[in-house]
Write an enzyme that holds these catalytic residues in place. Structure first.
Site, PDB file in Angstrom:
ATOM      1  N   CYS A 156      13.808  11.602   5.767  1.00 47.96           N
ATOM      2  CA  CYS A 156      13.862  11.185   7.182  1.00 47.96           C
ATOM      3  C   CYS A 156      15.264  11.314   7.753  1.00 47.96           C
ATOM      4  O   CYS A 156      15.429  11.554   8.941  1.00 47.96           O
ATOM      5  CB  CYS A 156      13.303   9.785   7.348  1.00 47.96           C
ATOM      6  SG  CYS A 156      13.869   8.633   6.118  1.00 47.96           S
TER       7      CYS A 156
ATOM      8  N   GLU B 125      10.540  16.552  14.410  1.00 48.96           N
ATOM      9  CA  GLU B 125      10.800  16.378  12.982  1.00 48.96           C
ATOM     10  C   GLU B 125       9.858  17.308  12.218  1.00 48.96           C
ATOM     11  O   GLU B 125       8.638  17.140  12.274  1.00 48.96           O
ATOM     12  CB  GLU B 125      10.546  14.923  12.570  1.00 48.96           C
ATOM     13  CG  GLU B 125      10.871  14.676  11.106  1.00 48.96           C
ATOM     14  CD  GLU B 125      10.658  13.234  10.685  1.00 48.96           C
ATOM     15  OE1 GLU B 125       9.589  12.679  10.962  1.00 48.96           O
ATOM     16  OE2 GLU B 125      11.570  12.669  10.044  1.00 48.96           O
TER      17      GLU B 125
ATOM     18  N   GLU C  63      10.612   1.955   9.788  1.00 50.11           N
ATOM     19  CA  GLU C  63      11.548   3.036   9.444  1.00 50.11           C
ATOM     20  C   GLU C  63      10.810   4.332   9.709  1.00 50.11           C
ATOM     21  O   GLU C  63       9.890   4.676   8.963  1.00 50.11           O
ATOM     22  CB  GLU C  63      11.939   2.971   7.965  1.00 50.11           C
ATOM     23  CG  GLU C  63      12.712   1.740   7.567  1.00 50.11           C
ATOM     24  CD  GLU C  63      14.075   1.646   8.220  1.00 50.11           C
ATOM     25  OE1 GLU C  63      14.599   2.677   8.685  1.00 50.11           O
ATOM     26  OE2 GLU C  63      14.599   0.528   8.298  1.00 50.11           O
TER      27      GLU C  63
ATOM     28  N   VAL D  15      -7.027   1.024   4.246  1.00 50.08           N
ATOM     29  CA  VAL D  15      -6.215  -0.057   3.659  1.00 50.08           C
ATOM     30  C   VAL D  15      -4.987  -0.357   4.537  1.00 50.08           C
ATOM     31  O   VAL D  15      -4.669  -1.519   4.802  1.00 50.08           O
ATOM     32  CB  VAL D  15      -5.805   0.300   2.216  1.00 50.08           C
ATOM     33  CG1 VAL D  15      -4.808  -0.709   1.669  1.00 50.08           C
ATOM     34  CG2 VAL D  15      -7.044   0.348   1.330  1.00 50.08           C
ATOM     35  N   GLY D  16      -4.332   0.708   5.021  1.00 50.22           N
ATOM     36  CA  GLY D  16      -3.136   0.499   5.856  1.00 50.22           C
ATOM     37  C   GLY D  16      -3.469  -0.300   7.097  1.00 50.22           C
ATOM     38  O   GLY D  16      -2.804  -1.286   7.424  1.00 50.22           O
TER      39      GLY D  16
ATOM     40  N   LYS E 135       0.859  -1.188   0.000  1.00 46.32           N
ATOM     41  CA  LYS E 135       0.000   0.000   0.000  1.00 46.32           C
ATOM     42  C   LYS E 135       0.894   1.236   0.000  1.00 46.32           C
ATOM     43  O   LYS E 135       1.514   1.584   1.007  1.00 46.32           O
ATOM     44  CB  LYS E 135      -0.903   0.060   1.231  1.00 46.32           C
ATOM     45  CG  LYS E 135      -1.920   1.208   1.071  1.00 46.32           C
ATOM     46  CD  LYS E 135      -2.411   1.776   2.367  1.00 46.32           C
ATOM     47  CE  LYS E 135      -1.640   2.958   2.869  1.00 46.32           C
ATOM     48  NZ  LYS E 135      -1.694   4.154   2.033  1.00 46.32           N
TER      49      LYS E 135
ATOM     50  N   GLY F  55      -4.531   5.339   4.751  1.00 50.18           N
ATOM     51  CA  GLY F  55      -3.913   4.637   5.876  1.00 50.18           C
ATOM     52  C   GLY F  55      -4.939   4.013   6.811  1.00 50.18           C
ATOM     53  O   GLY F  55      -4.865   2.819   7.113  1.00 50.18           O
TER      54      GLY F  55
HETATM   55  P1  NAD Z   1       2.101   8.592   7.824  1.00 48.56           P
HETATM   56  O1  NAD Z   1       2.873   7.812   8.795  1.00 48.56           O
HETATM   57  O2  NAD Z   1       0.754   9.064   8.220  1.00 48.56           O
HETATM   58  O3  NAD Z   1       1.911   7.784   6.454  1.00 48.56           O
HETATM   59  C1  NAD Z   1       2.800   6.794   5.962  1.00 48.56           C
HETATM   60  C2  NAD Z   1       1.989   5.632   5.409  1.00 48.56           C
HETATM   61  O4  NAD Z   1       1.213   5.049   6.450  1.00 48.56           O
HETATM   62  C3  NAD Z   1       0.996   6.028   4.325  1.00 48.56           C
HETATM   63  O5  NAD Z   1       0.914   5.002   3.358  1.00 48.56           O
HETATM   64  C4  NAD Z   1      -0.312   6.110   5.094  1.00 48.56           C
HETATM   65  O6  NAD Z   1      -1.433   5.905   4.287  1.00 48.56           O
HETATM   66  C5  NAD Z   1      -0.147   4.978   6.068  1.00 48.56           C
HETATM   67  N1  NAD Z   1      -0.968   5.077   7.267  1.00 48.56           N
HETATM   68  C6  NAD Z   1      -1.455   6.204   7.864  1.00 48.56           C
HETATM   69  N2  NAD Z   1      -2.190   5.878   8.942  1.00 48.56           N
HETATM   70  C7  NAD Z   1      -2.174   4.537   9.041  1.00 48.56           C
HETATM   71  C8  NAD Z   1      -2.743   3.603   9.958  1.00 48.56           C
HETATM   72  N3  NAD Z   1      -3.471   4.000  10.999  1.00 48.56           N
HETATM   73  N4  NAD Z   1      -2.513   2.286   9.772  1.00 48.56           N
HETATM   74  C9  NAD Z   1      -1.765   1.861   8.742  1.00 48.56           C
HETATM   75  N5  NAD Z   1      -1.207   2.692   7.833  1.00 48.56           N
HETATM   76  C10 NAD Z   1      -1.402   4.022   7.981  1.00 48.56           C
HETATM   77  O7  NAD Z   1       2.987   9.778   7.408  1.00 48.56           O
HETATM   78  P2  NAD Z   1       2.495  11.052   6.592  1.00 48.56           P
HETATM   79  O8  NAD Z   1       1.154  11.547   7.054  1.00 48.56           O
HETATM   80  O9  NAD Z   1       2.619  10.726   5.180  1.00 48.56           O
HETATM   81  O10 NAD Z   1       3.549  12.094   7.093  1.00 48.56           O
HETATM   82  C11 NAD Z   1       3.430  12.659   8.401  1.00 48.56           C
HETATM   83  C12 NAD Z   1       4.769  12.859   9.033  1.00 48.56           C
HETATM   84  O11 NAD Z   1       5.483  11.619   9.062  1.00 48.56           O
HETATM   85  C13 NAD Z   1       5.695  13.767   8.293  1.00 48.56           C
HETATM   86  O12 NAD Z   1       5.475  15.085   8.560  1.00 48.56           O
HETATM   87  C14 NAD Z   1       7.029  13.297   8.755  1.00 48.56           C
HETATM   88  O13 NAD Z   1       7.361  13.881   9.981  1.00 48.56           O
HETATM   89  C15 NAD Z   1       6.847  11.842   8.948  1.00 48.56           C
HETATM   90  N6  NAD Z   1       7.350  11.037   7.823  1.00 48.56           N
HETATM   91  C16 NAD Z   1       8.491  10.362   7.981  1.00 48.56           C
HETATM   92  C17 NAD Z   1       8.976   9.599   6.953  1.00 48.56           C
HETATM   93  C18 NAD Z   1      10.229   8.829   7.079  1.00 48.56           C
HETATM   94  O14 NAD Z   1      10.725   8.312   6.090  1.00 48.56           O
HETATM   95  N7  NAD Z   1      10.773   8.709   8.248  1.00 48.56           N
HETATM   96  C19 NAD Z   1       8.305   9.544   5.746  1.00 48.56           C
HETATM   97  C20 NAD Z   1       7.115  10.253   5.608  1.00 48.56           C
HETATM   98  C21 NAD Z   1       6.647  10.974   6.670  1.00 48.56           C
END
Ligand code: NAD
Length: 474
Positions: A286, A382, A252, A213-214, A177, A210
């Site tokens: 990140c 972050e 990660e 599907v997540g 996903k 998220g």
């Molecule tokens: P997120 O963690 O919300 O999303 C990452 C993935 O997780 C997406 O595919 C999302 O659909 C999925 N997801 C969201 N909620 C979920 C749930 N409850 N269960 C399963 N899957 C779920 O991150 P974001 O909203 O895209 O970004 C928010 C913050 O996260 C950013 O501001 C940043 O600080 C951080 N971030 C870090 C990295 C990294 O590589 N470390 C990457 C992206 C974002």
């Protein structure tokens, strides 16, 4: 640039069981171009029913794929590499469109890096799995099973390939996903998988949000392992969901990495490289070195130079060759970053909320703060935007204390006389450290200490993450 290929960006099927299938519901997700704020395309808004179908397909494919001879698995990944390489230009353009990465950087990093990672895994897949004898035990490695991969938007193909290629090389089958903000790039991998003729069900793609599907993947009773990249908050939720059935989890997560410039370092190189690192991909990285720690003897020079370097960044259209800094991925992300800048209590050196940026698009000017309190929000959270915090220190011990004063532990940099810099690098509680500009190595283990994650990706360590270890006593 003019979009002439709109049709390509409308994707209305999911890849399940080796074929393109209609999703269970007719909801769609609009993908927004962050540089223009216009709708770029749509993908299906998948549901738990689609996840069920994809997991069933991955489960059905598992025994066959796990039992496939290494040479054959390697050859399949080799074909996948060929098919994906043929799409390199499309990948860079698609990431430029859905994420806003400037095209030249997208070509190098967003397309080039995952291709090199996939190449590495095609090679590793073809090599015999190491077995070990310990006394009367034969220790063997086996694929962990069905893997659920959940990925973010900041390196939309790299983060996918780091999981999918390693899992496939280990003999696992995968349900992916991708982020709902950047799902179009993942379709190019799915196209390549179909063209490469991966066995049916070995790789499945379900797009969606998220929470729907997540979380269906994270909580699915038939998913043996969840591999996640994204925010620490979501990583925590995924860990909780997987804990109910004791499923393996690899995470990660975020970072707040320190770039430590020791007394006697080449300050010009350290600052120029450090600012470029902090602002790569508009700071949405990140591993970004978002805290620049500078010895007091070099501090004033470093602050002045960082301000000049930041001010020289050209902000704008990702498809203009002069652009070095594109937009942030979304309006929400821009507002979040602006909030940090607004609340900052430090000396503004460059950028800020009043600095000019294009009117359309989710832009934030490259911003540098000096005299940042190491305990402040600016130095602890972050931000995931082009915001750099500069902090002075008195000696090496002090630098290490400030660098390690973080809930994160993902990456870092150290500059100085090589032996002294390596000694400081060893003391940093992070999964990686680059000394004097040491280059990123896509075959070295990648991952975090503390709240930056659990497990490692990339290279042989990344492959091991997708294996179980079995002891056979004779
Ligand atoms: P997120 O963690 O919300 O999303 C990452 C993935 O997780 C997406 O595919 C999302 O659909 C999925 N997801 C969201 N909620 C979920 C749930 N409850 N269960 C399963 N899957 C779920 O991150 P974001 O909203 O895209 O970004 C928010 C913050 O996260 C950013 O501001 C940043 O600080 C951080 N971030 C870090 C990295 C990294 O590589 N470390 C990457 C992206 C974002």
């Amino acid at each position: 640039m003019t979009l002439t290929r709109d049709k390509r960006l409308i994707r209305d099927k999911l890849l399940i069981g080796g074929g393109w299938v209609a999703p269970a519901s007719d909801g769609v997700i609009e993908v927004i171009n962050p540089a223009t704020e216009e709708v770029l395309g749509t993908v299906p808004e998948g549901t738990a029913a689609d996840v069920d179908a994809a997991v069933a397909a991955a489960r059905a494919a598992f025994d066959g794929w796990a039992g496939t001879p290494m040479a054959e698995r390697g050859a399949a990944l080799d074909r996948l590499h060929t098919a994906l390489s043929a799409r390199a230009a499309d990948i860079a353009e698609t990431v430029g469109l859905e994420l806003g990465t400037p095209l030249k950087i997208a070509q190098m990093v967003q397309a080039g890096l995952p291709l090199s990672v996939l190449r590495g895994y095609a090679d590793l897949a073809a090599q015999p799995v190491t077995e070990q004898t310990i006394g009367n035990s034969l220790v063997v490695r086996e694929p962990v099973g069905v893997v659920g991969a959940i990925t973010p938007w900041n390196y939309p193909l790299h983060q996918v390939v780091a999981k999918v290629a390693a899992a496939l090389a280990a003999g696992c089958t995968v349900v992916l996903k991708p982020s709902e903000l950047t799902p179009l790039t993942a379709y190019l991998l799915a196209d390549a998988a179909v063209e490469a003729g991966l066995p049916d069900g070995v790789f499945n793609l379900v797009t969606g949000t998220g929470p729907v599907v997540g979380s269906a993947i994270a909580g699915h009773p038939d998913v043996d392992m969840v591999s996640f990249t994204g925010s620490t908050a979501t990583g925590r939720a995924i860990s909780h969901a997987a804990a109910d059935r004791i499923a393996k989890v690899a995470l990660e997560l975020g970072g707040k990495s320190a770039n430590v410039i020791l007394e006697g370092a080449d300050v010009t190189r350290a600052v120029k490289t450090g600012v470029a690192n902090a602002f790569l991909n508009s700071g949405q990285t990140c591993t970004a070195w978002t805290r620049m720690l500078v010895h007091r003897s070099l501090y004033d020079d470093a602050v002045a130079l960082a301000g000049q370097v930041a001010a020289a960044f050209t902000v704008g259209d990702p498809f203009d060759p002069a652009t070095r800094l594109g937009p942030l991925v979304s309006a929400a992300q821009r507002e979040r970053v602006r909030g940090f800048v607004e609340r900052a209590e430090a000396k503004l050196i460059a950028g800020g909320l009043d600095a000019p940026v294009p009117e359309k698009g989710f832009f934030v000017a490259p911003t540098v703060f000096a005299d940042v309190d190491p305990d402040s929000e600016l130095a602890q959270e972050e931000i995931f935007g082009p915001v750099l915090s500069i902090i002075p220190f008195d000696d090496d011990d002090h630098a290490v204390r400030i660098a390690n004063n973080s809930k994160y532990g993902l990456a870092g940099g150290v500059w100085g006389e090589p032996e002294r810099a390596i000694a400081v690098a060893r003391r940093l509680r992070t999964g990686a450290v680059d000394v004097n500009g040491g280059a990123f190595n896509p075959r070295a283990p990648f991952g975090g200490y503390k709240q930056s994650g659990v497990g490692r990706e990339l290279g042989a360590f990344g492959l091991e993450e997708f294996q179980q270890v079995k002891a056979i006593q004779r």
